[in-house]
Design a protein around this motif. Structure first.
Motif, PDB file in Angstrom:
ATOM      1  N   ASP A 153       0.980  -1.308  -0.009  1.00 47.07           N
ATOM      2  CA  ASP A 153       0.106   0.203  -0.083  1.00 47.07           C
ATOM      3  C   ASP A 153       0.770   1.054   0.136  1.00 47.07           C
ATOM      4  OD1 ASP A 153      -2.275  -1.320  -0.068  1.00 47.07           O
ATOM      5  OD2 ASP A 153      -2.517  -1.444   2.179  1.00 47.07           O
ATOM      6  N   GLY A 156       2.173   1.936  -3.313  1.00 49.72           N
ATOM      7  CA  GLY A 156       1.111   2.091  -4.195  1.00 49.72           C
ATOM      8  C   GLY A 156       1.138   0.771  -5.374  1.00 49.72           C
ATOM      9  N   THR A 158      -0.342  -2.406  -6.931  1.00 50.03           N
ATOM     10  CA  THR A 158      -1.551  -2.873  -7.213  1.00 50.03           C
ATOM     11  C   THR A 158      -1.446  -4.217  -7.956  1.00 50.03           C
ATOM     12  OG1 THR A 158      -1.669  -1.563  -9.169  1.00 50.03           O
ATOM     13  CG2 THR A 158      -2.798  -0.674  -7.220  1.00 50.03           C
ATOM     14  N   ASP A 317       4.639  14.202  -1.382  1.00 55.14           N
ATOM     15  CA  ASP A 317       3.588  14.954  -2.292  1.00 55.14           C
ATOM     16  C   ASP A 317       3.145  13.760  -3.270  1.00 55.14           C
ATOM     17  OD1 ASP A 317       4.823  17.539  -1.710  1.00 55.14           O
ATOM     18  OD2 ASP A 317       6.471  17.279  -3.001  1.00 55.14           O
ATOM     19  N   TRP A 318       1.714  13.747  -3.213  1.00 58.75           N
ATOM     20  CA  TRP A 318       1.038  12.692  -3.701  1.00 58.75           C
ATOM     21  C   TRP A 318       0.889  13.033  -5.077  1.00 58.75           C
ATOM     22  CZ3 TRP A 318      -3.512  10.912   0.048  1.00 58.75           C
ATOM     23  CH2 TRP A 318      -2.735  10.226   1.138  1.00 58.75           C
ATOM     24  N   ASN A 319       0.865  11.926  -6.031  1.00 58.21           N
ATOM     25  CA  ASN A 319       0.768  12.166  -7.430  1.00 58.21           C
ATOM     26  C   ASN A 319      -0.326  11.176  -7.905  1.00 58.21           C
ATOM     27  OD1 ASN A 319       0.854  11.604 -10.123  1.00 58.21           O
ATOM     28  ND2 ASN A 319       3.202  11.652 -10.081  1.00 58.21           N
ATOM     29  N   GLU A 320      -1.494  11.956  -8.250  1.00 57.20           N
ATOM     30  CA  GLU A 320      -2.702  10.781  -8.583  1.00 57.20           C
ATOM     31  C   GLU A 320      -2.473   9.957  -9.673  1.00 57.20           C
ATOM     32  OE1 GLU A 320      -5.362  10.918  -6.819  1.00 57.20           O
ATOM     33  OE2 GLU A 320      -4.888  12.558  -5.598  1.00 57.20           O
ATOM     34  N   GLU A 321      -1.577  10.445 -10.525  1.00 56.70           N
ATOM     35  CA  GLU A 321      -1.340   9.512 -11.625  1.00 56.70           C
ATOM     36  C   GLU A 321      -0.518   8.111 -11.378  1.00 56.70           C
ATOM     37  OE1 GLU A 321       0.447  11.934 -15.070  1.00 56.70           O
ATOM     38  OE2 GLU A 321      -1.403  13.218 -14.430  1.00 56.70           O
ATOM     39  N   ASP A 322       0.467   8.446 -10.392  1.00 57.91           N
ATOM     40  CA  ASP A 322       1.459   7.405 -10.071  1.00 57.91           C
ATOM     41  C   ASP A 322       1.435   7.175  -8.560  1.00 57.91           C
ATOM     42  OD1 ASP A 322       3.161   5.278 -10.412  1.00 57.91           O
ATOM     43  OD2 ASP A 322       5.073   6.319 -10.658  1.00 57.91           O
ATOM     44  N   PHE A 323       0.370   6.728  -8.166  1.00 57.00           N
ATOM     45  CA  PHE A 323       0.051   6.808  -6.566  1.00 57.00           C
ATOM     46  C   PHE A 323       1.048   6.008  -5.714  1.00 57.00           C
ATOM     47  CE2 PHE A 323      -2.518   6.143  -2.836  1.00 57.00           C
ATOM     48  CZ  PHE A 323      -2.662   7.456  -2.295  1.00 57.00           C
ATOM     49  N   ALA A 324       1.756   6.757  -4.796  1.00 54.99           N
ATOM     50  CA  ALA A 324       2.406   5.609  -3.855  1.00 54.99           C
ATOM     51  C   ALA A 324       2.554   6.729  -2.750  1.00 54.99           C
ATOM     52  CB  ALA A 324       3.824   5.554  -4.514  1.00 54.99           C
ATOM     53  N   PRO A 325       1.795   6.491  -1.630  1.00 57.38           N
ATOM     54  CA  PRO A 325       1.563   7.580  -0.614  1.00 57.38           C
ATOM     55  C   PRO A 325       2.537   7.689   0.287  1.00 57.38           C
ATOM     56  CG  PRO A 325       0.130   5.342  -0.357  1.00 57.38           C
ATOM     57  CD  PRO A 325       0.719   5.484  -1.718  1.00 57.38           C
TER      58      PRO A 325
END
Ligand code: ATP
Ligand code: MG
Length: 350
Positions: A153, A156, A158, A317-325
């Motif tokens: 998680d 990120g 999947t 910094d969250w990146n919606e395209e390459d999500f890795a929280p």
């Protein structure tokens, strides 16, 4: 004329298809019976997994051999070899070919440990792994927190690992090869396992995963000094350790226990990482030591090692395209500190 002794002699040098040992070595021939009048031979043979294509091939081999030797009909029953036999021959069989745990292995194991939970072990493991990869190293990461896995998680991930033959292919993310219990659990359901299972699971993470050549294999340990931590210590005699603590002196006190465990088992401690060291105001640049001060130094002194780095509070910094929280970007302030720590670790291991 076929006799029982002759049948055993014929069969004992056949290789068991999974373990590549002879049936004799595995003690896998049971019950040889011959019915003279019909020239019928019946045998019972052990195999690692019944009901497989390998079993069918083995069956054909046995039938052919016995028929060539004069049997008119052959009856075979298969049974699964005892677990101990499989474990025994599997580990010796695969260490040599795969080498991650073999004495000649060039991979450096680095366990990330702490005395208590929630101090940022997993965050540190993930970002250290990514930073080492950013510096050009070949890196693997084992989420050894069997119950409380969090690495997939946080990064990120999947995808799920692929299986090639008998081996599991780790999932690659940001240049890091990752394996986690989380990949093998449906719907995030909790796992209830007893002690011995833990060791087996860890064992398969090393022996049944196709890691390829690695410079470093990082292990995100579960909190504390429990079963898994102990297993890692005994399974990986040359493992190095990084101890994570928060700046509060009492946290360092607890972390010292994890360190003491490492020292007792001759694991070299590479250093201490102090996490959540301070909060830095974006407006004024002022640092506030919200969780206290001095924990890292205190711990390092106690364990006779150094502080590898101090990480302030801060979210990636969250990146919606390459999500890795939980992965900090390379030019994020924390990403830079992680890179420095990774550099220090590489140097200290050279
Ligand atoms: N420097 C930091 N700044 C802000 N938040 C952080 C920092 N380091 C860790 N965190 C957050 O603190 C929480 C605990 O971190 P993490 O899960 O890495 O700890 P852990 O030691 O692995 O915990 P556990 O013992 O449960 O495995 C997470 O929500 C994480 O995002
Ligand atoms: Mg964790």
């Amino acid at each position: 004329m076929l006799t029982e002794a002759k049948v055993i002699e014929l069969l004992q040098s056949i290789e068991e298809p999974f373990l590549h040992k002879t049936l004799e070595e595995l003690n896998a021939i049971e019950e040889v019976k011959i019915k003279e009048e019909k020239k019928h031979v019946s045998v019972k043979i052990g195999i690692t997994k019944t009901g497989t294509a390998e079993q069918l091939q083995l069956q054909m081999k046995v039938v052919n051999l016995l028929k060539e030797a004069g049997a008119e009909s052959v009856g075979i029953r298969f049974f699964e070899l005892p677990h101990e036999t499989i474990e025994k021959f599997r580990s010796t069989g695969e260490e040599g070919s795969q080498g991650l745990l073999s004495p000649g292995s060039k991979t450096t194991f680095i366990a990330i440990a702490s005395g208590k939970g929630g101090v940022g072990k997993s965050t540190v493991s993930v970002n250290l792994a990514v930073s080492l990869a950013r510096l050009g190293k070949r890196v693997g990461l084992v989420d050894a927190d069997i119950y409380g896995f969090s690495v997939p998680d946080m990064m990120g991930i999947t995808k799920r690992p692929a299986v090639r033959g008998e081996k599991i292919i780790p999932v690659e993310r940001f240049g890091v090869k990752v394996i986690s219990m989380g990949f093998f659990v449906e719907d995030n359901s909790p796992i209830i396992w007893r002690g011995p299972m833990l060791g087996k699971m860890l064992n398969s993470f090393f022996n049944e995963v196709e890691w390829g050549d690695l410079d470093y294999l990082l292990l995100d340990l579960p909190p504390g000094t429990g079963d898994v931590a102990l297993d890692v210590h005994s399974m990986l005699p040359t493992c190095k350790e990084v101890i994570v603590t928060t700046p509060h002196p009492t946290a360092a006190f607890v972390a010292a226990r994890a360190g003491a465990m490492a020292l007792k088992t001759d694991h070299e401690i590479l250093g201490v990482i102090e996490n959540m060291s301070y909060f830095e105001s974006k407006l004024t640049g002022e640092k506030e030591y919200v969780f206290g001060q001095g924990g890292g130094e205190k711990l390092a002194e106690e364990l006779q090692t150094k502080v590898l780095g101090k990480l302030p509070l801060g979210q990636p910094d969250w990146n919606e395209e390459d999500f890795a929280p939980s992965v900090y970007h390379e030019d994020h302030k924390l990403g830079q500190i992680y890179k420095e720590i990774a550099g220090t670790i590489i140097e200290s291991l050279n």
